[in-house]
Design a protein around this motif. Structure first.
Motif, PDB file in Angstrom:
ATOM      1  N   GLY A   1      -2.016  -1.856  -1.782  1.00  0.00           N
ATOM      2  CA  GLY A   1      -1.839  -0.565  -1.035  1.00  0.00           C
ATOM      3  C   GLY A   1      -3.124  -0.701   0.341  1.00  0.00           C
ATOM      4  O   GLY A   1      -3.581  -1.676   0.452  1.00  0.00           O
ATOM      5  N   SER A   2      -3.225   0.510   0.659  1.00  0.00           N
ATOM      6  CA  SER A   2      -4.238   0.503   1.960  1.00  0.00           C
ATOM      7  C   SER A   2      -5.053   1.699   1.777  1.00  0.00           C
ATOM      8  O   SER A   2      -4.587   2.881   1.295  1.00  0.00           O
ATOM      9  N   LEU A   3      -6.210   1.658   2.350  1.00  0.00           N
ATOM     10  CA  LEU A   3      -7.164   2.913   2.273  1.00  0.00           C
ATOM     11  C   LEU A   3      -6.718   3.874   3.345  1.00  0.00           C
ATOM     12  O   LEU A   3      -6.845   4.948   3.323  1.00  0.00           O
ATOM     13  N   LEU A   4      -5.846   3.456   4.011  1.00  0.00           N
ATOM     14  CA  LEU A   4      -5.390   4.176   5.399  1.00  0.00           C
ATOM     15  C   LEU A   4      -4.067   5.075   5.192  1.00  0.00           C
ATOM     16  O   LEU A   4      -3.746   5.872   5.690  1.00  0.00           O
ATOM     17  N   ILE A   5      -3.453   4.483   4.249  1.00  0.00           N
ATOM     18  CA  ILE A   5      -1.943   4.971   4.072  1.00  0.00           C
ATOM     19  C   ILE A   5      -1.936   5.870   2.626  1.00  0.00           C
ATOM     20  O   ILE A   5      -2.271   5.381   1.730  1.00  0.00           O
ATOM     21  N   GLY A   6      -1.343   7.005   2.696  1.00  0.00           N
ATOM     22  CA  GLY A   6      -1.331   7.812   1.629  1.00  0.00           C
ATOM     23  C   GLY A   6      -0.500   7.121   0.448  1.00  0.00           C
ATOM     24  O   GLY A   6       0.496   6.030   0.581  1.00  0.00           O
ATOM     25  N   GLN A   7      -0.554   7.416  -0.848  1.00  0.00           N
ATOM     26  CA  GLN A   7       0.206   7.093  -1.964  1.00  0.00           C
ATOM     27  C   GLN A   7       0.729   8.249  -2.710  1.00  0.00           C
ATOM     28  O   GLN A   7       0.272   9.262  -2.682  1.00  0.00           O
TER      29      GLN A   7
ATOM     30  N   PRO B   1       8.382   6.113  -0.877  1.00  0.00           N
ATOM     31  CA  PRO B   1       7.460   7.115  -0.018  1.00  0.00           C
ATOM     32  C   PRO B   1       6.264   6.228   0.558  1.00  0.00           C
ATOM     33  O   PRO B   1       5.898   5.131  -0.284  1.00  0.00           O
ATOM     34  N   TYR B   2       5.659   6.607   1.520  1.00  0.00           N
ATOM     35  CA  TYR B   2       4.450   5.981   2.179  1.00  0.00           C
ATOM     36  C   TYR B   2       4.740   4.493   2.700  1.00  0.00           C
ATOM     37  O   TYR B   2       3.743   3.659   2.569  1.00  0.00           O
ATOM     38  N   ASN B   3       5.864   4.226   2.955  1.00  0.00           N
ATOM     39  CA  ASN B   3       6.407   2.957   3.352  1.00  0.00           C
ATOM     40  C   ASN B   3       5.890   2.685   4.742  1.00  0.00           C
ATOM     41  O   ASN B   3       6.380   3.291   5.674  1.00  0.00           O
TER      42      ASN B   3
END
Length: 129
Positions: free
Chosen positions: A53-59, A78-80
């Motif tokens: 994942g990324s710290l900048l993209i929601g999950q 979601p959050y792609n």
């Protein structure tokens, strides 16, 4: 007239090279040198080194112990981050109200107390946060 057209074309070409090539390359290089981790997307890796994942993209989280992000409007899953984009549902679109009502029911079923913040009912413009 021909002299002005030639000058205009040369200025267009010069600005295209500077603004479309040199400046973006310089900013990208500076970002990678000064902020390497952030410039690569602040990726989160597991113990095996795989990107998770990324710290900048929601999950998507739905458990009571997690902070719930805004709903995602991205396609596929979601959050792609590869499908960033909003839902394009305007304030008079019945689908927007239907989705918000469905999310409100799901949030109440999960124990979120009224009033439910609008940020939990409506997706963001990018669909990622």
């Amino acid at each position: 007239m021909m002299k002005q057209a030639r000058a205009a074309i040369l200025v267009l070409l010069a600005l295209t090279v500077v603004c479309g090539g040199l400046y973006p390359a310089a900013v990208t290089l500076a970002a990678r040198l000064a902020f390497a981790r952030q410039a690569e997307g602040s990726l989160v890796r597991d113990a095996g080194g795989r990107v998770r994942g990324s710290l900048l993209i929601g999950q998507a989280f739905s458990g009571p112990g997690y902070f719930w992000p805004r709903p995602s409007a991205t396609g596929g899953f979601p959050y792609n981050a590869l499908a960033s984009g909003g839902s394009n549902l305007g304030p008079t679109n019945p689908a927007l109200f239907r989705r918000a009502a469905e999310r409100a029911v799901a949030l109440r079923d999960a124990g979120v107390a009224d009033p439910i913040p609008p940020e939990l009912l409506l997706a963001s413009a990018s669909g990622l946060d």
